[in-house]
Design a protein around this motif. Structure first.
Motif, mmCIF file in Angstrom:
data_model
loop_
_atom_site.group_PDB
_atom_site.id
_atom_site.type_symbol
_atom_site.label_atom_id
_atom_site.label_comp_id
_atom_site.label_asym_id
_atom_site.label_seq_id
_atom_site.Cartn_x
_atom_site.Cartn_y
_atom_site.Cartn_z
ATOM 1 N N SER A 162 0.840 -1.195 0.000
ATOM 2 C CA SER A 162 0.000 0.000 0.000
ATOM 3 C C SER A 162 0.884 1.259 0.000
ATOM 4 N N PRO A 163 0.514 2.379 -0.630
ATOM 5 C CA PRO A 163 -0.743 2.579 -1.355
ATOM 6 C C PRO A 163 -0.751 1.822 -2.687
ATOM 7 N N PHE A 164 -1.882 1.128 -2.933
ATOM 8 C CA PHE A 164 -1.925 0.177 -4.028
ATOM 9 C C PHE A 164 -2.098 0.788 -5.423
ATOM 10 N N ASP A 165 -2.276 2.103 -5.488
ATOM 11 C CA ASP A 165 -2.407 2.695 -6.821
ATOM 12 C C ASP A 165 -1.048 3.160 -7.352
ATOM 13 N N GLN A 166 0.026 2.790 -6.646
ATOM 14 C CA GLN A 166 1.362 3.275 -7.030
ATOM 15 C C GLN A 166 2.192 2.177 -7.688
ATOM 16 N N PRO A 167 3.107 2.584 -8.619
ATOM 17 C CA PRO A 167 4.087 1.606 -9.110
ATOM 18 C C PRO A 167 4.985 1.149 -7.958
ATOM 19 N N THR A 168 5.516 -0.051 -8.081
ATOM 20 C CA THR A 168 6.348 -0.623 -7.019
ATOM 21 C C THR A 168 7.764 -0.088 -7.049
ATOM 22 N N THR A 169 8.147 0.461 -8.175
ATOM 23 C CA THR A 169 9.523 0.920 -8.340
ATOM 24 C C THR A 169 9.521 2.138 -9.253
ATOM 25 N N SER A 170 10.522 2.978 -9.104
ATOM 26 C CA SER A 170 10.669 4.007 -10.139
ATOM 27 C C SER A 170 11.490 3.390 -11.264
ATOM 28 N N GLY A 171 11.614 4.132 -12.340
ATOM 29 C CA GLY A 171 12.370 3.608 -13.472
ATOM 30 C C GLY A 171 11.514 2.844 -14.468
ATOM 31 N N ALA A 182 -5.350 -2.852 -10.040
ATOM 32 C CA ALA A 182 -5.419 -3.801 -8.922
ATOM 33 C C ALA A 182 -6.783 -3.768 -8.251
ATOM 34 N N PHE A 183 -7.222 -4.939 -7.801
ATOM 35 C CA PHE A 183 -8.499 -5.060 -7.083
ATOM 36 C C PHE A 183 -8.220 -5.600 -5.682
ATOM 37 N N PRO A 184 -9.022 -5.189 -4.700
ATOM 38 C CA PRO A 184 -8.893 -5.809 -3.375
ATOM 39 C C PRO A 184 -9.271 -7.289 -3.470
ATOM 40 N N LEU A 185 -8.541 -8.115 -2.752
ATOM 41 C CA LEU A 185 -8.771 -9.560 -2.830
ATOM 42 C C LEU A 185 -10.222 -9.902 -2.498
ATOM 43 N N ASN A 186 -10.771 -10.797 -3.262
ATOM 44 C CA ASN A 186 -12.124 -11.332 -3.030
ATOM 45 C C ASN A 186 -13.236 -10.299 -3.231
ATOM 46 N N ASP A 187 -12.919 -9.214 -3.922
ATOM 47 C CA ASP A 187 -13.913 -8.153 -4.132
ATOM 48 C C ASP A 187 -14.465 -8.249 -5.564
ATOM 49 N N GLU A 188 -15.564 -8.966 -5.700
ATOM 50 C CA GLU A 188 -16.123 -9.219 -7.035
ATOM 51 C C GLU A 188 -16.585 -7.922 -7.707
ATOM 52 N N ALA A 189 -17.155 -7.032 -6.903
ATOM 53 C CA ALA A 189 -17.667 -5.784 -7.490
ATOM 54 C C ALA A 189 -16.522 -4.971 -8.072
ATOM 55 N N ALA A 190 -15.397 -4.940 -7.384
ATOM 56 C CA ALA A 190 -14.252 -4.170 -7.879
ATOM 57 C C ALA A 190 -13.732 -4.762 -9.184
ATOM 58 N N VAL A 191 -13.697 -6.088 -9.270
ATOM 59 C CA VAL A 191 -13.228 -6.736 -10.499
ATOM 60 C C VAL A 191 -14.193 -6.428 -11.644
ATOM 61 N N THR A 192 -15.489 -6.520 -11.357
ATOM 62 C CA THR A 192 -16.488 -6.254 -12.398
ATOM 63 C C THR A 192 -16.324 -4.835 -12.934
ATOM 64 N N GLU A 193 -16.124 -3.916 -12.033
ATOM 65 C CA GLU A 193 -15.972 -2.521 -12.473
ATOM 66 C C GLU A 193 -14.749 -2.367 -13.377
ATOM 67 N N LEU A 194 -13.646 -2.993 -12.995
ATOM 68 C CA LEU A 194 -12.435 -2.903 -13.824
ATOM 69 C C LEU A 194 -12.653 -3.567 -15.185
ATOM 70 N N LEU A 195 -13.344 -4.711 -15.167
ATOM 71 C CA LEU A 195 -13.591 -5.412 -16.437
ATOM 72 C C LEU A 195 -14.485 -4.572 -17.349
ATOM 73 N N GLU A 196 -15.361 -3.792 -16.737
ATOM 74 C CA GLU A 196 -16.261 -2.964 -17.552
ATOM 75 C C GLU A 196 -15.590 -1.679 -18.024
ATOM 76 N N THR A 197 -14.523 -1.294 -17.346
ATOM 77 C CA THR A 197 -13.833 -0.047 -17.701
ATOM 78 C C THR A 197 -12.748 -0.267 -18.760
ATOM 79 N N TYR A 198 -12.075 -1.401 -18.670
ATOM 80 C CA TYR A 198 -10.911 -1.625 -19.547
ATOM 81 C C TYR A 198 -11.099 -2.852 -20.430
ATOM 82 N N ASP A 199 -10.411 -2.832 -21.588
ATOM 83 C CA ASP A 199 -10.335 -4.044 -22.410
ATOM 84 C C ASP A 199 -9.219 -4.888 -21.818
ATOM 85 N N VAL A 200 -9.630 -5.917 -21.130
ATOM 86 C CA VAL A 200 -8.673 -6.667 -20.301
ATOM 87 C C VAL A 200 -8.119 -7.886 -21.046
ATOM 88 N N ALA A 201 -6.792 -8.003 -21.023
ATOM 89 C CA ALA A 201 -6.134 -9.172 -21.623
ATOM 90 C C ALA A 201 -6.183 -10.362 -20.682
#
Ligand code: PLP
Length: 439
Positions: A162-171, A182-201
């Motif tokens: 955390s904070p989870f919206d950040q890259p883990t490293t610079s460079g 990233a989605f919080p673990l076991n959070d189906e609603a968060a995953v659904t929202e991401l799947l609806e927002t982005y074209d996910v590979a």
């Protein structure tokens, strides 16, 4: 060293080596995770469940080579096989039957896999898996769990701590983090929202987060990920670098009966030598073939100078054989359960607010968790972190080695007496920490 000691043993040899290592490696280490205050131990011998440092102190090892050595150190069958192979050549860089057999044995165990490619590390495996997902779907966005660690792979260097919206490293190139969500673990609603927002590979997930403190995906969440990725033609990637061959012969996926499109593996499979790889459906590997693929469709996935080397294949095959023939899963899981239950009993007896996470042979206490303990944020607190470091430091002083702050694991050579000793020491340490108001 036994459970009674509570003074810091002489570690001057390790201290001096660390001092000189600062002139070789930045901060004295070649892998930051191995640094801990005041300095790391320098080890010169490891056998069975025990390691010995350069000052002659012995410790029961619960770190077990980054959770790799499920059989314990220097398991005789593995050592004998590797010694014999060394005389026939360490590496050929040319196909060999040992590597072929190793690949075949791995494929046979993963229910979902028809083809595989080796790499030399888990990091490369997850990099190649993401690449195949992107090439197959034509999409670039990847979803991962908050707290998920998939190695130093550039493509997934986000949301590890955390904070989870950040890259883990610079460079990183600026847009890398824009393509990983990233989605919080076991959070189906968060995953659904991401799947609806982005074209996910694809979605990459560890069934149990090792770096994320042992939080586990629920089976229904993994079922949900399977159904959603299938419905949207995205790839489901299980990162089984930790859980692969550790939790059952067919790994986590066999245990829960869910087949991902791609699986990454490493650690246990190499029997203590470097390994990684990715396995999955045959059609997903079509574009990785060396011939017959149009240049604009070709995908580079798998490989590297040291892949399929006969030493790793030999250690891996010997390990897989022991895993098949001896009750390794039953023993390590039941003994680890004993540690988890033992810790819980100690915490209850001494009035300490703590929970114990982990599965199969793995265990980790979480101190003063924020309620409810449902996502990685709840174990990533400063309170837990500092209490855990104290707990581990004091256990090390009593002869039980944990990489401070990290998951413990039971090997096939860890004895019941050693575990009893660990529990006894843990009770002493927790009592000490409560007396000093640390817990
Ligand atoms: C789940 C997971 N994936 C990938 C990796 C990276 O593997 P390696 O360290 O072999 O590159 C790790 C390493 O700890 C891991 O825990």
């Amino acid at each position: 060293m036994g459970s009674g000691g509570n003074t810091t043993p002489d570690r001057s040899g390790s201290e001096q080596l660390h001092e000189s290592a600062t002139e070789v490696f930045p901060g004295g280490v070649s892998h930051n995770i191995r640094y801990h205050d005041p300095h790391p131990l320098y080890v010169d011998h490891a056998t069975g469940a025990t390691i010995r440092d350069v000052d002659g102190n012995e410790y029961v090892d619960y770190w077990m080579n980054h959770q790799t050595s499920i059989l314990g150190h220097a398991y005789p069958d593995v050592v004998e096989a590797v010694q014999a192979q060394a005389a026939d050549g360490l590496h050929y860089g040319i196909p060999n039957e040992l590597g072929l057999e190793f690949g075949r044995q791995i494929l046979q165990r993963f229910p979902s896999a028809e083809r595989l490619r080796f790499s030399s590390s888990g990091t490369e495996a997850t990099m190649y898996a993401v690449r195949i997902a992107r090439a197959t779907t034509g999409n670039s966005h990847i979803l991962k769990a908050e707290g998920g660690w998939h190695g130093g792979n550039t493509d997934l260097s986000k949301a590890v701590h955390s904070p989870f919206d950040q890259p883990t490293t610079s460079g990183l190139p600026p847009d890398v983090a824009d393509h990983v969500h990233a989605f919080p673990l076991n959070d189906e609603a968060a995953v659904t929202e991401l799947l609806e927002t982005y074209d996910v590979a694809g979605i990459i997930v560890e069934p149990m987060l090792l770096a994320g403190g042992g939080m586990q995906c629920t089976e229904s969440f993994l079922d949900f990920l399977r159904a959603e990725t299938r419905a949207r033609d995205a790839m489901l990637i299980f990162d089984e670098v930790v859980t692969g061959f550790r939790v059952s012969p067919g790994s986590y996926q066999a245990r829960i009966g869910i087949e991902p499109d791609l699986t990454t593996f490493g650690k246990v499979a190499g029997g203590g030598l470097p390994v990684g790889g990715l396995a999955g459906r045959e059609d997903l590997f079509e574009s990785t073939k060396p011939v017959g693929v149009p240049a604009d469709e070709a995908v580079l996935a798998g490989g590297g100078t040291f892949t399929m080397n006969p030493m790793t294949a030999t250690a891996g095959l010997a390990t897989l054989e022991v895993l098949e023939e001896k009750p390794v899963y039953e023993y390590t899981e039941s003994q680890s359960e004993r540690v988890r239950a033992g810790f819980a009993e100690i915490f209850a007896d001494l009035g300490v607010e703590a929970e114990v996470l982990g599965t199969s042979s793995l265990f980790l206490p979480v101190f003063q968790p924020e309620e409810p303990l449902t996502d990685v944020g709840a174990v990533e607190t400063e309170t837990n972190r500092s209490a855990l470091l104290e707990f581990h430091d004091r256990l090390i002083d009593r002869g039980h080695y944990h990489l401070p702050g990290h998951m413990g694991s039971i090997s096939f050579q860890t004895t019941e007496a050693q575990i009893e000793d660990l529990l006894e020491s843990s009770r002493d340490v927790v009592r000490e920490l409560t007396t000093e108001d640390i817990l």
